[in-house]
Motif scaffolding. Structure first.
Motif, PDB file in Angstrom:
ATOM      1  N   GLY A 165       0.816  -1.202   0.000  1.00 51.56           N
ATOM      2  CA  GLY A 165       0.000   0.000   0.000  1.00 51.56           C
ATOM      3  C   GLY A 165       0.849   1.250   0.000  1.00 51.56           C
ATOM      4  N   ASN A 166       0.226   2.370   0.367  1.00 45.13           N
ATOM      5  CA  ASN A 166       0.964   3.630   0.375  1.00 45.13           C
ATOM      6  C   ASN A 166       0.522   4.568   1.498  1.00 45.13           C
ATOM      7  OD1 ASN A 166      -1.500   4.483  -0.545  1.00 45.13           O
ATOM      8  ND2 ASN A 166      -0.773   5.234  -2.510  1.00 45.13           N
ATOM      9  N   ALA A 167       0.075   4.006   2.610  1.00 50.00           N
ATOM     10  CA  ALA A 167      -0.361   4.816   3.749  1.00 50.00           C
ATOM     11  C   ALA A 167       0.828   5.531   4.385  1.00 50.00           C
ATOM     12  CB  ALA A 167      -1.063   3.947   4.781  1.00 50.00           C
ATOM     13  N   LEU A 168       0.570   6.708   4.928  1.00 48.84           N
ATOM     14  CA  LEU A 168       1.607   7.488   5.602  1.00 48.84           C
ATOM     15  C   LEU A 168       2.261   6.637   6.687  1.00 48.84           C
ATOM     16  CD1 LEU A 168       3.006  10.250   5.937  1.00 48.84           C
ATOM     17  CD2 LEU A 168       1.226  10.803   7.613  1.00 48.84           C
ATOM     18  N   THR A 169       3.575   6.577   6.656  1.00 45.93           N
ATOM     19  CA  THR A 169       4.357   5.778   7.601  1.00 45.93           C
ATOM     20  C   THR A 169       5.416   6.685   8.198  1.00 45.93           C
ATOM     21  OG1 THR A 169       3.944   3.865   6.189  1.00 45.93           O
ATOM     22  CG2 THR A 169       5.671   3.631   7.834  1.00 45.93           C
ATOM     23  N   VAL A 170       5.443   6.779   9.546  1.00 43.92           N
ATOM     24  CA  VAL A 170       6.269   7.790  10.205  1.00 43.92           C
ATOM     25  C   VAL A 170       7.015   7.233  11.407  1.00 43.92           C
ATOM     26  CG1 VAL A 170       4.784   9.686   9.451  1.00 43.92           C
ATOM     27  CG2 VAL A 170       4.338   8.577  11.638  1.00 43.92           C
ATOM     28  N   TYR A 171       7.937   8.058  11.892  1.00 47.76           N
ATOM     29  CA  TYR A 171       8.763   7.764  13.063  1.00 47.76           C
ATOM     30  C   TYR A 171       7.888   7.282  14.224  1.00 47.76           C
ATOM     31  CZ  TYR A 171      12.306   8.429  16.666  1.00 47.76           C
ATOM     32  OH  TYR A 171      13.194   8.233  17.678  1.00 47.76           O
ATOM     33  N   GLY A 172       8.351   6.213  14.873  1.00 43.97           N
ATOM     34  CA  GLY A 172       7.664   5.685  16.047  1.00 43.97           C
ATOM     35  C   GLY A 172       6.712   4.543  15.749  1.00 43.97           C
ATOM     36  N   GLN A 173       6.354   4.346  14.483  1.00 42.13           N
ATOM     37  CA  GLN A 173       5.434   3.270  14.145  1.00 42.13           C
ATOM     38  C   GLN A 173       6.149   1.926  14.107  1.00 42.13           C
ATOM     39  OE1 GLN A 173       3.752   4.723  10.418  1.00 42.13           O
ATOM     40  NE2 GLN A 173       1.874   5.293  11.483  1.00 42.13           N
ATOM     41  N   ARG A 174       5.365   0.863  14.212  1.00 38.37           N
ATOM     42  CA  ARG A 174       5.852  -0.510  14.118  1.00 38.37           C
ATOM     43  C   ARG A 174       4.928  -1.284  13.192  1.00 38.37           C
ATOM     44  NH1 ARG A 174       9.310  -1.855  18.316  1.00 38.37           N
ATOM     45  NH2 ARG A 174       9.353  -0.351  20.009  1.00 38.37           N
ATOM     46  N   GLY A 175       5.460  -2.337  12.595  1.00 41.11           N
ATOM     47  CA  GLY A 175       4.597  -3.231  11.839  1.00 41.11           C
ATOM     48  C   GLY A 175       5.029  -3.464  10.406  1.00 41.11           C
ATOM     49  N   ASP A 176       4.095  -4.045   9.637  1.00 44.65           N
ATOM     50  CA  ASP A 176       4.371  -4.451   8.262  1.00 44.65           C
ATOM     51  C   ASP A 176       4.736  -3.283   7.352  1.00 44.65           C
ATOM     52  OD1 ASP A 176       3.865  -7.050   8.984  1.00 44.65           O
ATOM     53  OD2 ASP A 176       1.872  -7.134   8.077  1.00 44.65           O
ATOM     54  N   THR A 179      10.652  15.994  -0.786  1.00 43.25           N
ATOM     55  CA  THR A 179      10.800  16.722   0.466  1.00 43.25           C
ATOM     56  C   THR A 179      11.397  15.779   1.499  1.00 43.25           C
ATOM     57  OG1 THR A 179       8.881  18.081  -0.055  1.00 43.25           O
ATOM     58  CG2 THR A 179       9.579  18.031   2.249  1.00 43.25           C
ATOM     59  N   ALA A 180      12.576  16.117   2.003  1.00 37.75           N
ATOM     60  CA  ALA A 180      13.301  15.241   2.934  1.00 37.75           C
ATOM     61  C   ALA A 180      12.832  15.481   4.365  1.00 37.75           C
ATOM     62  CB  ALA A 180      14.801  15.461   2.800  1.00 37.75           C
ATOM     63  N   ASN A 181      11.628  14.977   4.671  1.00 40.04           N
ATOM     64  CA  ASN A 181      11.061  15.159   6.000  1.00 40.04           C
ATOM     65  C   ASN A 181      11.054  13.868   6.818  1.00 40.04           C
ATOM     66  OD1 ASN A 181       9.025  13.683   4.788  1.00 40.04           O
ATOM     67  ND2 ASN A 181       7.556  15.359   4.732  1.00 40.04           N
ATOM     68  N   GLY A 182      11.511  12.762   6.232  1.00 43.96           N
ATOM     69  CA  GLY A 182      11.567  11.496   6.955  1.00 43.96           C
ATOM     70  C   GLY A 182      10.237  10.791   7.079  1.00 43.96           C
ATOM     71  N   LYS A 183       9.190  11.313   6.440  1.00 45.88           N
ATOM     72  CA  LYS A 183       7.863  10.690   6.459  1.00 45.88           C
ATOM     73  C   LYS A 183       7.638   9.995   5.124  1.00 45.88           C
ATOM     74  CE  LYS A 183       6.000  14.310   9.404  1.00 45.88           C
ATOM     75  NZ  LYS A 183       5.003  15.390   9.530  1.00 45.88           N
ATOM     76  N   VAL A 184       7.206   8.753   5.175  1.00 46.98           N
ATOM     77  CA  VAL A 184       6.968   8.005   3.949  1.00 46.98           C
ATOM     78  C   VAL A 184       5.520   8.247   3.515  1.00 46.98           C
ATOM     79  CG1 VAL A 184       7.104   5.757   2.813  1.00 46.98           C
ATOM     80  CG2 VAL A 184       8.666   6.304   4.683  1.00 46.98           C
ATOM     81  N   ASP A 185       5.362   9.213   2.623  1.00 43.59           N
ATOM     82  CA  ASP A 185       4.046   9.564   2.091  1.00 43.59           C
ATOM     83  C   ASP A 185       3.857   8.891   0.733  1.00 43.59           C
ATOM     84  OD1 ASP A 185       5.731  10.997   0.426  1.00 43.59           O
ATOM     85  OD2 ASP A 185       5.106  12.950   1.163  1.00 43.59           O
ATOM     86  N   LYS A 186       2.773   9.206   0.043  1.00 38.97           N
ATOM     87  CA  LYS A 186       2.481   8.560  -1.244  1.00 38.97           C
ATOM     88  C   LYS A 186       3.588   8.771  -2.268  1.00 38.97           C
ATOM     89  CE  LYS A 186      -2.478   8.453  -0.728  1.00 38.97           C
ATOM     90  NZ  LYS A 186      -3.784   8.785  -1.244  1.00 38.97           N
ATOM     91  N   LYS A 187       4.181   9.963  -2.317  1.00 36.60           N
ATOM     92  CA  LYS A 187       5.248  10.235  -3.280  1.00 36.60           C
ATOM     93  C   LYS A 187       6.490   9.408  -2.951  1.00 36.60           C
ATOM     94  CE  LYS A 187       3.873  14.900  -4.583  1.00 36.60           C
ATOM     95  NZ  LYS A 187       4.254  16.308  -4.612  1.00 36.60           N
ATOM     96  N   THR A 188       6.803   9.275  -1.682  1.00 39.80           N
ATOM     97  CA  THR A 188       7.967   8.493  -1.284  1.00 39.80           C
ATOM     98  C   THR A 188       7.735   7.022  -1.563  1.00 39.80           C
ATOM     99  OG1 THR A 188       8.533  10.147   0.390  1.00 39.80           O
ATOM    100  CG2 THR A 188       9.560   7.983   0.615  1.00 39.80           C
TER     101      THR A 188
END
Length: 121
Positions: free
Chosen positions: A53-64, A106-115
């Motif tokens: 998928g392509n859901a927002l994935t950010v610092y502190g999260q865990r999982g698949d 944008t180097a913000n460390g958040k894995v968004d749809k573009k990343t």
């Protein structure tokens, strides 16, 4: 279980089953080791079948989702294979930022749809 959840579960099961078959057949052997002739990407990539998928994935999260990001980054040598842990910590955030910078995002460390799109490209 709704139709969308069932569809996701079926797709995930199919990907995992196919990956297991390839591993059993010896076609996928884990982390890449051979360089391509151009030297920019490995010749053999590990199968990243944790998340589709392509859901927002950010610092502190865990999982698949996090494992998928880490696997894709490790295939591109932005993250060591030993850091594919399923936890989005400081090493993963630094690798994401480096990847984003190198791909004009944008180097913000958040894995968004573009990343996500760039990671899968």
């Amino acid at each position: 279980m709704n139709a969308n959840a069932l569809s996701h579960a079926v797709k995930r099961t199919a990907v995992l089953t196919a990956t297991a078959g390839l591993l059993t057949a010896g076609l996928l052997t884990g982390p890449a080791s051979a360089d391509s002739p151009t030297g920019d990407r490995p010749g053999t990539l590990a199968a990243c079948a944790y998340y589709n998928g392509n859901a927002l994935t950010v610092y502190g999260q865990r999982g698949d989702r996090v494992s998928q990001v880490q696997c894709l980054l490790a295939n591109r040598r932005y993250l060591p294979w030993g850091d594919v842990t399923g936890y989005f910590g400081p090493k993963t955030r630094a690798a994401v930022k480096k990847f984003q910078s190198g791909h004009h995002l944008t180097a913000n460390g958040k894995v968004d749809k573009k990343t996500w799109r760039a990671l899968y490209a």
